[in-house]
Write an enzyme that holds these catalytic residues in place. Structure first.
Site, PDB file in Angstrom:
ATOM      1  N   GLU A   1      35.765  31.118  41.462  1.00 52.72           N
ATOM      2  CA  GLU A   1      37.058  30.999  41.572  1.00 52.72           C
ATOM      3  C   GLU A   1      37.536  32.278  42.659  1.00 52.72           C
ATOM      4  O   GLU A   1      36.859  33.297  42.354  1.00 52.72           O
ATOM      5  CB  GLU A   1      37.917  31.445  40.150  1.00 52.72           C
ATOM      6  CG  GLU A   1      39.358  31.343  40.356  1.00 52.72           C
ATOM      7  CD  GLU A   1      40.196  31.321  38.942  1.00 52.72           C
ATOM      8  OE1 GLU A   1      39.452  31.635  37.965  1.00 52.72           O
ATOM      9  OE2 GLU A   1      41.449  31.126  39.124  1.00 52.72           O
TER      10      GLU A   1
ATOM     11  N   HIS B   1      40.919  35.101  25.690  1.00 51.07           N
ATOM     12  CA  HIS B   1      41.395  34.560  26.677  1.00 51.07           C
ATOM     13  C   HIS B   1      40.466  33.274  27.750  1.00 51.07           C
ATOM     14  O   HIS B   1      40.941  32.108  27.717  1.00 51.07           O
ATOM     15  CB  HIS B   1      41.748  35.575  27.880  1.00 51.07           C
ATOM     16  CG  HIS B   1      42.511  35.307  29.119  1.00 51.07           C
ATOM     17  ND1 HIS B   1      43.658  35.335  29.400  1.00 51.07           N
ATOM     18  CD2 HIS B   1      41.917  34.899  30.263  1.00 51.07           C
ATOM     19  CE1 HIS B   1      44.237  34.977  30.754  1.00 51.07           C
ATOM     20  NE2 HIS B   1      42.989  34.624  31.321  1.00 51.07           N
ATOM     21  N   GLU B   2      39.341  33.656  27.672  1.00 51.13           N
ATOM     22  CA  GLU B   2      38.493  32.854  28.537  1.00 51.13           C
ATOM     23  C   GLU B   2      38.239  31.486  27.675  1.00 51.13           C
ATOM     24  O   GLU B   2      38.158  30.741  28.275  1.00 51.13           O
ATOM     25  CB  GLU B   2      37.146  33.517  28.913  1.00 51.13           C
ATOM     26  CG  GLU B   2      37.168  34.839  29.581  1.00 51.13           C
ATOM     27  CD  GLU B   2      37.926  34.677  30.959  1.00 51.13           C
ATOM     28  OE1 GLU B   2      38.082  33.669  31.526  1.00 51.13           O
ATOM     29  OE2 GLU B   2      38.532  35.806  31.323  1.00 51.13           O
TER      30      GLU B   2
ATOM     31  N   MET C   1      35.197  35.051  33.641  1.00 47.07           N
ATOM     32  CA  MET C   1      35.571  33.906  34.262  1.00 47.07           C
ATOM     33  C   MET C   1      35.224  32.371  33.229  1.00 47.07           C
ATOM     34  O   MET C   1      34.018  32.490  32.616  1.00 47.07           O
ATOM     35  CB  MET C   1      34.709  33.757  35.476  1.00 47.07           C
ATOM     36  CG  MET C   1      34.799  32.665  36.371  1.00 47.07           C
ATOM     37  SD  MET C   1      36.763  32.286  36.906  1.00 47.07           S
ATOM     38  CE  MET C   1      36.766  30.736  36.753  1.00 47.07           C
TER      39      MET C   1
ATOM     40  N   HIS D   1      41.174  29.141  27.938  1.00 40.16           N
ATOM     41  CA  HIS D   1      41.104  28.548  29.029  1.00 40.16           C
ATOM     42  C   HIS D   1      40.453  27.204  29.128  1.00 40.16           C
ATOM     43  O   HIS D   1      40.829  26.342  29.883  1.00 40.16           O
ATOM     44  CB  HIS D   1      40.221  29.309  30.240  1.00 40.16           C
ATOM     45  CG  HIS D   1      41.291  30.030  30.987  1.00 40.16           C
ATOM     46  ND1 HIS D   1      42.478  29.757  31.354  1.00 40.16           N
ATOM     47  CD2 HIS D   1      41.091  31.746  31.573  1.00 40.16           C
ATOM     48  CE1 HIS D   1      43.100  30.812  32.212  1.00 40.16           C
ATOM     49  NE2 HIS D   1      42.129  31.836  32.385  1.00 40.16           N
TER      50      HIS D   1
ATOM     51  N   GLY E   1      37.461  40.656  35.049  1.00 39.32           N
ATOM     52  CA  GLY E   1      37.214  40.907  33.885  1.00 39.32           C
ATOM     53  C   GLY E   1      36.156  39.893  33.477  1.00 39.32           C
ATOM     54  O   GLY E   1      34.935  40.177  32.912  1.00 39.32           O
TER      55      GLY E   1
ATOM     56  N   GLU F   1      47.131  30.717  34.082  1.00 36.76           N
ATOM     57  CA  GLU F   1      46.961  32.112  33.798  1.00 36.76           C
ATOM     58  C   GLU F   1      47.891  32.560  32.955  1.00 36.76           C
ATOM     59  O   GLU F   1      47.846  33.303  31.793  1.00 36.76           O
ATOM     60  CB  GLU F   1      46.619  33.004  35.194  1.00 36.76           C
ATOM     61  CG  GLU F   1      45.476  32.622  35.853  1.00 36.76           C
ATOM     62  CD  GLU F   1      44.214  32.770  34.903  1.00 36.76           C
ATOM     63  OE1 GLU F   1      44.330  33.475  34.023  1.00 36.76           O
ATOM     64  OE2 GLU F   1      43.184  32.346  35.410  1.00 36.76           O
TER      65      GLU F   1
END
Ligand code: 0A1
Ligand code: ZN
Length: 888
Positions: A134, A310-311, A276, A314, A274, A333
């Site tokens: 990314e 967070h990851e 991915m 996703h 941080g 995001e």
């Protein structure tokens, strides 16, 4: 080396516009990749099954394959080799014209992982291969339509020396493996979910694996694996526990289950960001995954939990439903940050989380909105997309999602999310599609609300209230305006949810009835401000109320309101909304600090009013308040936040005023700080829970104030804490407070710390950071000499962030020293880094963006440095974009 990392922006890089979006001419149904992994030269073979896109605008467009820094070794179409005349090739793309509607393309490329210091594409970190694709890294691996609206099924075979790279990983499930006679082995991975190329990943190395499992609510067993370098084997527990919490939370809160049989996380030392969210194979910056009580602070533990969340989140918000183009970045995001914020709030303290999120927004995002780099949550143009992984896209994007949630309520929000996932699973969509799902699920019209996505800038809300004792009505007038931002002179009115309560003289919220309503309903309201000026009339209000506005920070705006110190002190003591209570304290502190700043500028004698000190004393001694909340309440607004409040930034006056206030509080509340510090005493063993973290944070805040007094007793306490504590939170707190003082123990303790922790790179980053953040006058010299310290490496982003980033972005008074030496230092580092890692260079250079906010001498100095950068030929697109926009 330089060649590989550099985008040669020989001329001005071109700007890409949202309005020019066109669907791809071809889709790729399947791709098979084979990597023969060698550090110096890796051979990549790919086989693409392509098909004309029925949704394309014309039926004869060429197949566009992006490629950057690649050596093309061979290319075939439907089995026939092409020669150079059969395709168009430049340093950005390979175009194939006149293809059939369906074709098989086979390509061989050579790449060079060991010289890839940009850390995009395939590179090497501590003798392991890893990837970062990314946003546009895949094109540095092979020729491919490297755009998120091309979703493809990937099959990946990795071949590598077995002894050196025993672990070979990619997305999806392992389906085959074998050994070769020459000592190499291979593994084939298949990902059943079509995905854009930015979610591709591979890892090869000698890695320790900690394994666990999770049973989904439908009863499937998912294998969880964390891969780390062997010396970090004892630092995986917290990440694994956090992952299981995240998986459970997403099921409970959003009804979303994980979809593959295996979920892997790999920790790498060299990483630009941080972490991915690559499908099934998350790659993490080691600093965002590894933790043990001896080496990680509470803040690290907290951060790891939220980034793991967070990851993981996703997987639905980003992977299953992805972005149509990079202008839509906030689709994944903003939504995912909102999800991780809620996850942290549910697992820890909600008000503390809200306060820290708002602090980030105010200190960094509001500043970005007021800078030459201001852009909308959905930008409409960029030169380099890497420059748009910003606090605006992430954090303001999350605020926009939060406002939708505020407007439709929790249940309505869940309905909207369900519809969004139902409608768009497996698709690449836009922020508009997200909003449309919220509208459809809730039967509302968010047309005006959409301006939050397209207009940049921080709206300013004005509020004034009038109480009429005779009619018992309270009339509230709310206004809004938004300052211009580059390219957007005039703004249309926003649709703003404004939550409020009216408090009686004892701080109790009054029942609320708006004019026209038949009876009171509840004691707080979410008003909807849609016009530039609007009035709201509350009836049946029995006494002059105190207005508690924007509870929970219901919208990312600045509030402009006349408030007396008394009123603020009242809210600071009584507001039932924890956020507003904290906010009242911050506003009071800011107001007082702004007065002190003026006194400094006029060379007047500084004095701090007693009622301010008393308000702090009361809070410190408050028996019922959560310790973490007390800590937040007693932490003064940062120098950068104060700078934002000033018409023109006077860094020295701000620093002097704030230091004066800290010292006064330290001296006048010394005994109270000491009491709180001594009681309840240090807790062991270390536990990561809200209560223990709160206790540690409050004790350490007290210690830092006590040290401001300069007393021998405080110094002894600090040294004793350093000697006796076994957790990094307390060690680091003591050391960083000590490092602000020019005492002989300072150097001694810093050295001791280094000797104790030198084998651990994450801990040594903290050591760099503490020194770079010191307010002592010789900090720049220290930082410059640390650049040559054996533990520093300019090619490692964590080291650069810890030392250079901390100094330039987290040490306002020293970075902006009036001799311009800080600016010169930054410029030298930016120019050095630009040929190594353009993304890192661009992040650093933004510290010069806001030059117009300073006095004319500093303006001149900063401008000169920006020009010095711009004069260099061959700048990366990343740095060029930030510097040229800053000078515009
Ligand atoms: N999508 C990741 C962040 C990320 C973005 C770009 C990167 O390399 C340029 C790396 C990571 C996230 O939001 O966590
Ligand atoms: Zn993300």
């Amino acid at each position: 080396m330089a060649d590989f990392a550099k985008d040669n922006a020989a001329s001005t890089p071109r700007t890409i516009y949202l309005k020019d979006y066109q669907p791809p001419a071809y889709l790729v149904d399947e791709v098979s990749l084979r990597f023969e992994l060698e550090p110096a030269t890796t051979r990549v073979n790919s086989r693409l099954v392509v098909r004309r896109n029925p949704g394309a605008e014309t039926s004869d467009g060429a197949l566009q394959l992006h490629g950057q820094n690649l050596e093309l070794a061979a290319i075939q179409v439907n089995g026939a080799a092409l020669d150079e005349a059969d395709y168009q090739l430049d340093d950005e793309q390979l175009l194939l014209d006149g293809l059939d509607d369906g074709a098989v393309i086979e390509i061989e490329t050579l790449i060079h992982p060991d010289t890839n210091t940009a850390l995009e594409g395939l590179y090497i970190s501590s003798d392991m291969f890893c990837t970062q694709c990314e946003a546009e890294g895949f094109r540095r691996i092979t020729y491919f339509p490297d755009r998120p609206d091309v979703m493809t099924r990937f099959t990946t075979t990795l071949v590598a020396d077995k002894a050196r790279y025993p672990v070979l990983l990619s997305n999806g499930n392992p389906v085959d493996q074998g050994e070769m006679e020459d000592g190499r082995h291979w593994v084939t991975w298949q990902d059943p979910f079509p995905k854009p190329s930015y979610l591709f990943a591979l890892v090869a190395g000698n890695l320790y694996c900690q394994e666990d499992s999770f049973r989904t609510r439908s009863g499937r067993n998912v294998t969880l694996k964390i891969f780390v370098e062997p010396e970090n084997r004892n630092k995986c527990d917290h990440a694994l526990a956090s992952l299981k919490q995240a998986m459970k939370w997403d099921e409970d809160t959003y009804g979303r289950e994980y979809d593959l049989d295996i979920f892997m996380i790999v920790a790498v030392n060299d990483f630009n960001m941080g972490a991915m969210e690559n499908k099934g194979l998350n790659i993490f910056n080691a600093s965002c995954v590894l933790a043990s009580p001896e080496t990680a602070t509470d803040a690290d533990y907290y951060n790891i939990q939220s980034i793991i969340g967070h990851e993981y989140f996703h997987n639905w918000s980003g992977n299953r439903v992805t972005c149509r183009d990079w202008f839509q970045l906030s689709l994944k995001e903003g939504f995912t940050v909102f999800r991780d914020q809620e996850f942290s709030s549910d697992l820890n303290s909600r008000p503390v989380k809200r306060i820290s999120d708002v602090n980030v927004l105010r200190s960094f995002q509001f500043a970005q909105d007021a800078s030459p780099m201001a852009h909308a949550v959905r930008p409409d143009a960029y030169m380099e997309i890497s420059n748009f992984y910003t606090v605006t896209v992430y954090n303001k994007g999350a605020e926009v999602v939060r406002m939708i949630c505020n407007l439709v309520g929790r249940e309505g929000f869940r309905k909207g999310c369900d519809l969004y996932f139902d409608r768009h699973d497996g698709q690449a969509v836009t922020t508009d599609d997200f909003v449309a799902a919220m509208e459809a699920a809730n039967g509302i019209d968010l047309t005006q609300f959409r301006r939050w996505y397209s207009q940049a800038g921080t709206p300013v809300i004005g509020a004034s209230g009038q109480y009429d004792a005779q009619t018992r009505t309270y009339r509230l007038t709310l206004t809004q305006q938004c300052p211009p931002t580059p390219g957007q002179e005039h703004k249309e009115a926003f649709h703003i949810p404004v939550e409020l309560a009216l408090l009686d003289s004892s701080g109790q919220p009054l029942a609320l009835q708006l004019e026209g309503e038949s009876s009171p309903a509840g004691n707080h309201r979410m008003l909807e401000l849609k016009q530039t000026s609007q009035q709201f009339e509350f009836t049946g209000i029995r006494e002059q109320p105190v207005l508690s506005l924007l509870s929970g920070f219901s919208a990312p705006v600045k509030l402009q309101m006349e408030r007396s110190d008394e009123e603020l002190a009242f809210l600071f003591a009584h507001d039932p909304d924890s956020f507003n209570r904290w906010n009242a304290g911050q506003t009071l502190a800011s107001q007082t600090l702004l007065q002190l700043i003026e006194q400094v500028q006029q060379n007047a004698t500084l004095s701090l009013q007693d009622n301010f000190v008393q308000a702090f004393r009361k809070t410190l001694q408050h028996a019922d308040l959560d310790h973490a909340l007390i800590t937040q309440a007693l932490s003064l607004p940062s120098e950068s936040y104060l700078a934002d409040q000033c018409a023109s930034v006077d860094v020295d006056a701000i620093h002097t005023a704030r230091e004066f206030m800290r010292k006064q509080l330290a001296e006048q509340l010394y005994d109270s700080f000491l009491d709180v510090y001594r009681n309840p005493g240090p807790d062991k063993p270390y536990r990561f829970d809200a209560a223990s973290m709160g206790r540690r944070s409050l004790r350490n805040l007290c210690l830092s104030y006590l040290l401001e007094s300069g007393s021998d007793e405080a110094r002894e306490l600090c040294l004793s804490q350093l000697q006796h504590t076994h957790n990094m939170t307390d060690t680091l707190a003591a050391l960083s407070s000590l490092s602000q003082h020019n005492w002989p123990e300072r150097v001694e303790q810093l050295n001791r710390f280094y000797d104790r922790w030198k084998p651990d790179p994450q801990v040594i980053d903290k050591w760099f950071s503490i020194q770079a953040g010191s307010r002592l006058p010789d900090t720049l010299q220290q930082v410059e000499s640390l650049l040559t310290h054996p533990a520093f490496r300019i090619t490692n982003p964590n080291k650069v962030r810890a030392l250079v980033g901390k100094f330039c972005m987290g040490n306002q008074v020293r970075f902006h020293s009036s001799d311009g030496e800080g600016y010169r230092f930054l410029t030298d580092r930016v120019l050095e880094l630009d040929s190594i890692n353009p993304q890192m260079a661009a992040r650093l250079v933004s510290a010069l963006s806001r030059w117009k906010r300073f006095d004319s001498e500093r303006q001149g100095l900063m401008q000169n440095e920006l020009q010095r950068i711009l004069a260099v030929t061959g700048l990366s697109r990343d740095v060029f974009e930030i510097v040229s926009k800053s000078l515009d």
